[in-house]
Each structure stands twice: as structure tokens, then as C-alpha cells.
Scaffold this motif. Sequence first.
Motif, PDB file in Angstrom:
ATOM      1  N   TRP A   7       0.811  -1.203   0.000  1.00 31.49           N
ATOM      2  CA  TRP A   7       0.000   0.000   0.000  1.00 31.49           C
ATOM      3  C   TRP A   7       0.855   1.268   0.000  1.00 31.49           C
ATOM      4  O   TRP A   7       0.354   2.341   0.340  1.00 31.49           O
ATOM      5  CB  TRP A   7      -0.906   0.045   1.225  1.00 31.49           C
ATOM      6  N   GLN A  10      -0.373   5.150  -0.339  1.00 34.84           N
ATOM      7  CA  GLN A  10      -1.832   5.218  -0.375  1.00 34.84           C
ATOM      8  C   GLN A  10      -2.367   5.927   0.862  1.00 34.84           C
ATOM      9  O   GLN A  10      -1.982   5.600   1.981  1.00 34.84           O
ATOM     10  CB  GLN A  10      -2.435   3.809  -0.435  1.00 34.84           C
ATOM     11  N   SER A  32      -7.261   3.168  -5.676  1.00 35.29           N
ATOM     12  CA  SER A  32      -6.587   2.123  -6.427  1.00 35.29           C
ATOM     13  C   SER A  32      -7.188   0.783  -6.005  1.00 35.29           C
ATOM     14  O   SER A  32      -7.711   0.651  -4.902  1.00 35.29           O
ATOM     15  CB  SER A  32      -5.085   2.153  -6.150  1.00 35.29           C
ATOM     16  N   PRO A  33      -7.134  -0.197  -6.878  1.00 36.84           N
ATOM     17  CA  PRO A  33      -7.765  -1.482  -6.562  1.00 36.84           C
ATOM     18  C   PRO A  33      -7.200  -2.145  -5.312  1.00 36.84           C
ATOM     19  O   PRO A  33      -6.037  -1.994  -4.982  1.00 36.84           O
ATOM     20  CB  PRO A  33      -7.473  -2.338  -7.795  1.00 36.84           C
ATOM     21  N   ARG A  83      -4.153  -7.050  -0.455  1.00 35.88           N
ATOM     22  CA  ARG A  83      -4.440  -5.643  -0.137  1.00 35.88           C
ATOM     23  C   ARG A  83      -5.899  -5.574   0.303  1.00 35.88           C
ATOM     24  O   ARG A  83      -6.796  -5.761  -0.510  1.00 35.88           O
ATOM     25  CB  ARG A  83      -4.189  -4.751  -1.347  1.00 35.88           C
TER      26      ARG A  83
END
Length: 139
Positions: A7, A10, A32-33, A83
Motif C-alpha cells: 500500500w 496510499q 486504487s484497486p 491488499r
Amino acid sequence: MGDESVWDGQPGVVVLPSGVAVRGRRIADAASPADFALLLAPGSAPAWPHRRIRWPDFWVPVDRADAVDALTEALRRAHGGERVEVACRGGTGRTGTALAALAILDGLPPERAVDWVRATYRPRAVETPWQRRWLRRLT
């Protein structure tokens, strides 16, 4: 175990006591995915795998057993290198409470969870007394 680099950069990412990273956010925000999402409010679902918990705004989950099961699944996935994100409408109360719950399930003492999530995620996370009480009774 865990790799917070999944990550890197992020917003909303917190690192749980074991070192795994999880992202908190508002459902409506572009992101983001992720590999898996816990959704804590009605609304559009992401394109990636997700699970929804019935959790009214400013309250606690409607079904405690289902919520604990979903949180445990999210933690297992995060430990497996996925994630994982947690999202609600505002990204603060329910999301903050769920992130604090993940930290408790990951080994943080319940009495430290609210201060931890406010320091690492958002200063106003866990908005109500009943959310704090739910966290103290989680384990």
C-alpha cells in the motif's frame, strides 16, 4: 508477517500490530484497486471482491457474529499478503471502528484501540460511546 509496501503511498493506510497494512477510506472516493474490501455501508461496490457488513451509521454492526467473521476474514487475507480495505460512507466512524477491531484481533489490547486508530488513521475515528463499548467487548 505482512508487507506494508503493498500500500506504499496510499492515503488511509494503517499498519496493524503484526505489521500488515490495511486501508480505510470512504466508499465514494476513487481508490486504487484492492484485493478485498469490507463495506460497512450501502452504496456502490468496487470491482474487486468484497463483503458487506450491515452496520448503521453511528452505530455498531447489526449482527455481531457476522461482523466478527468478516473482520476475521479480512485479517486472514491481509496476513496472506492481500491488499485489504475497509470502507463506509464517511470513512470515519464505522471504518475507524472496524480498523480498531482489526487491530484488536491482531493483538492490540482493546483498551488501547481507540487511541491507536485515532493516532494512526483519523483523529475522530470511532465516533460514539457505543462503538467504543463494542470494541471493548470484541474479544
